[in-house]
Scaffold this active site. Structure first.
Site, PDB file in Angstrom:
ATOM      1  N   ALA A 360      -3.873 -12.342 -14.436  1.00 38.61           N
ATOM      2  CA  ALA A 360      -3.684 -12.303 -12.989  1.00 38.61           C
ATOM      3  C   ALA A 360      -4.318 -11.080 -12.339  1.00 38.61           C
ATOM      4  CB  ALA A 360      -2.185 -12.362 -12.667  1.00 38.61           C
ATOM      5  N   ASP A 361      -4.085  -9.870 -12.904  1.00 38.64           N
ATOM      6  CA  ASP A 361      -4.646  -8.697 -12.240  1.00 38.64           C
ATOM      7  C   ASP A 361      -6.148  -8.569 -12.486  1.00 38.64           C
ATOM      8  OD1 ASP A 361      -4.105  -8.100 -14.893  1.00 38.64           O
ATOM      9  OD2 ASP A 361      -3.565  -6.016 -14.523  1.00 38.64           O
ATOM     10  N   THR A 362      -6.665  -9.181 -13.568  1.00 43.33           N
ATOM     11  CA  THR A 362      -8.115  -9.245 -13.722  1.00 43.33           C
ATOM     12  C   THR A 362      -8.718 -10.099 -12.621  1.00 43.33           C
ATOM     13  OG1 THR A 362      -7.892  -9.023 -16.125  1.00 43.33           O
ATOM     14  CG2 THR A 362     -10.010  -9.803 -15.299  1.00 43.33           C
TER      15      THR A 362
END
Length: 634
Positions: A360-362
């Site tokens: 998700a944060d990538t």
């Protein structure tokens, strides 16, 4: 190798600032150009920066165990591979004869048993001449033998026939057939067993497991095993036999071999072993994931953009831009909801998109990088991403957002913390539920704000609500001392950097935000007399800041960035000048920054190396500082 191909060079001399002087705009610019030039020379031909994403010491043994039990060791590994793997294992052996669970840690029964067994499988002989191997065996025997190892180690050893399966707690396959609404489906990620878990495990071992092998319950067991193999084949096929991580990959490979030796599914696994191996000066090791190409490239782009030297290094950015566009996943995998998976269309994975496992944060950091590059003329960095794929990226990112406007790591938060009692690992905590994290939520906020500036009408109401909720969450989880606890790197400097950057993007400033002021006071209280910051990994485990006593380039850069985004330049730039001086004096002759203690962290327990952090964060910090100094002067 890439240094010779890329032809980036600078004749600028190395700079050292004496104790009576301070960093200036000119010295910062010289240090930046030296670092940017050298880092550009390390870029791979496809646009990413390769590196040894390693440090966890039970992954390579599992790979070797999988090859050993499937009788494919010599087919996949050459004599040279084996020699270098043995050399690495000996090189990371501790002085007491044991091995840690990770390279920073003290000897553990887990690390020692599996690495000792690996050496024996690879042909190392226990005799009077092999003192290192003898010391490893002595450590195991003097610390209670393999019976003192955690569950994961026992399973590993049982796979190779070195530990009886009856010594393991049962993890019954029927759990995967429970209805979804029970929120009890086991997941692949990985604490010490609670009393409730001990009772449950005893009941499973004494009653459920024996009954499951008798008629008519054995019919259910057959269906459960078939269901598990269906899930294993699905993951293998949709991830191109790379898997979510090397642990899944190795275990899935063993299961395919047991189901049918020499099957097509098993054979597809073998060549992908090499994707996880990395050769370095200390030998051959296994990466903790197939790579962190996407994550680090997205951060490197942001670091380069912070310097104001994008035109000078546009060829580097153009290649990175193309890599990120190529790495975006452009389709959903089939029937993904039936296999507990999330949307993939529009996403980025931690690596290059090939395994179809979005992080998700990538997604958020890659989207940020893509949006920043879209503001630079296309003749310098290439054509911007197509509008449709930009919308796909945002739609995918929003699909990962939790109901409260926060972001977890690999999936939405699907259940409640009470299910942690089924955690079977006996080694790691908080791995059944994917919790929301301030670092991830910060990345989400920043990406959505950049996108909103670019496309102000697309899903505007929803995006505005998430930004507001996400910022409130970050403020809510701030600790009393002004810091944030980091779950994905070491530790408080890392999380505080992300938290401040997210809050600043959402409109918080030093003047209007008490959390920002508290965070600045926390960071300034930890600055060393030399001007840098140095944080010990043990702080992740005890959840308190532990000063390492010496400056670390990555910690220093992250603390410096946090203060910059908080507005410290306008308040008092003196601490930032001291930090910049520290970084410049740490820079090496070739323009790089030193490899110090590794700073990657997973669930407070495992520590590994992000290979490009040592260069990208100092570049980012010095670039952002220079940019803000120039803005202040003008």
């Amino acid at each position: 190798m890439y240094t010779k191909q890329n032809l980036h060079s600078t004749n600028l001399p190395a700079i050292k600032i004496d104790k009576d002087s301070e960093a200036t705009g000119e010295t910062i610019l010289v240090a930046l150009r030296r670092a940017l030039s050298q880092h550009s020379s390390l870029q791979g031909p496809d646009g990413h920066w390769p590196g040894g994403y390693s440090g966890i010491l039970f992954i390579l043994p599992l790979m070797i165990f999988a090859l050993h039990v499937t009788r494919s060791l010599n087919e996949v590994l050459s004599i040279e591979h084996i020699r270098e793997i043995c050399r690495y294992i000996y090189n990371i052996q501790n002085e007491d004869g044991g091995w840690g669970t990770h390279t920073l840690g003290p000897s553990s029964m887990f690390g020692t048993c599996v690495n000792y067994a690996t050496l024996r499988i690879l042909g190392e002989v226990l005799d009077g001449e092999n003192d290192a191997l003898s010391k490893g065996r002595a450590w195991i025997l003097s610390h209670g033998s393999a019976t003192a190892a955690p569950q994961w180690a026992k399973i590993y050893l049982s796979v190779i026939g070195a530990y009886d399966w009856s010594g393991n707690n049962a993890v019954i396959p029927e759990l995967w057939m429970l209805p979804h609404f029970l929120q009890f489906i086991p997941e692949d990620l990985i604490y010490r067993p609670s009393w409730l878990q001990c009772i449950a495990m005893a009941y499973l071992n004494k009653f459920i497991e024996p009954l499951s092998n008798l008629w008519p319950m054995n019919k259910l067991r057959e269906r459960a095993m078939s269901n598990l193999m269906e899930h294993i084949h699905y993951e293998d096929e949709t991830s191109n036999y790379v898997g979510l991580c090397p642990i899944n990959k190795a275990l899935n490979m063993i299961c395919c071999w047991i189901e049918k030796p020499n099957s097509h599914e098993f054979r597809q696994h073998l060549p992908r072993i090499h994707d996880f191996l990395w050769i370095a000066e200390d030998g051959m090791k296994s990466k903790v994931y197939v790579g962190c190409h996407g994550w680090e490239t997205a951060l490197i782009v942001q670091a380069f953009c912070s310097t104001g030297l994008t035109e000078e290094f546009c060829s580097t950015l153009q290649k990175a831009h193309q890599f990120l566009k190529n790495a975006q996943v452009i389709q959903n995998i089939p029937n993904y909801k039936s296999y507990y998976r999330e949307r993939t269309k529009g996403s980025w994975t931690l690596s290059n998109g090939e395994n179809f496992w979005p992080i998700a944060d990538t997604n958020a950091e890659a989207l940020k990088a893509i949006l920043l590059l879209s503001n630079i003329p296309s003749e310098l960095v290439g054509d911007p991403i197509k509008q449709e794929r930009l919308y796909d990226a945002v739609d995918c990112l929003l699909s990962f957002v939790n109901k409260d406007g926060t972001l977890s790591s690999a999936e939405c938060k699907r259940t409640t913390p009470w299910v942690e009692f089924i955690n079977p690992s006996e080694s790691f905590r908080n791995i059944i539920v994917d919790y929301p994290y301030p670092e991830c939520t910060s990345s989400l906020i920043q990406a959505l704000i950049l996108f909103r500036d670019k496309c102000p009408m697309y899903r505007r109401e929803e995006i505005d609500k998430i930004i507001k909720s996400g910022a409130s969450f970050i403020e809510k989880v701030q600790r009393k001392d002004g810091s944030w606890y980091g779950s994905w790197a070491v530790c408080f400097t890392y999380a505080t950097f992300f938290a401040i950057k997210g809050l600043a993007a959402a409109g918080r400033t030093y003047q209007n935000s008490l959390p920002i002021r508290k965070a600045c006071n926390f960071l300034l209280s930890k600055q060393l007399a030399t001007g840098g910051w140095g944080e010990n990994y043990l702080g992740c485990q005890i959840e308190e800041y532990v000063d390492s006593g010496r400056p670390h380039a990555v910690n220093t850069a992250q603390a410096m960035l946090a203060l910059l985004y908080a507005g410290q330049v306008e308040q008092d730039p003196a601490p930032l000048y001291r930090a910049a001086k520290e970084l410049i004096n740490m820079q090496m002759e070739n323009g790089e920054f030193p490899q110090q203690e590794i700073v990657g962290n997973f669930n407070s327990s495992l520590f590994f190396n992000y290979p490009n952090y040592r260069n990208l964060f100092p570049i980012w910090a010095l670039g952002e500082f220079r940019r803000r100094l120039l803005a202040k002067k003008s």
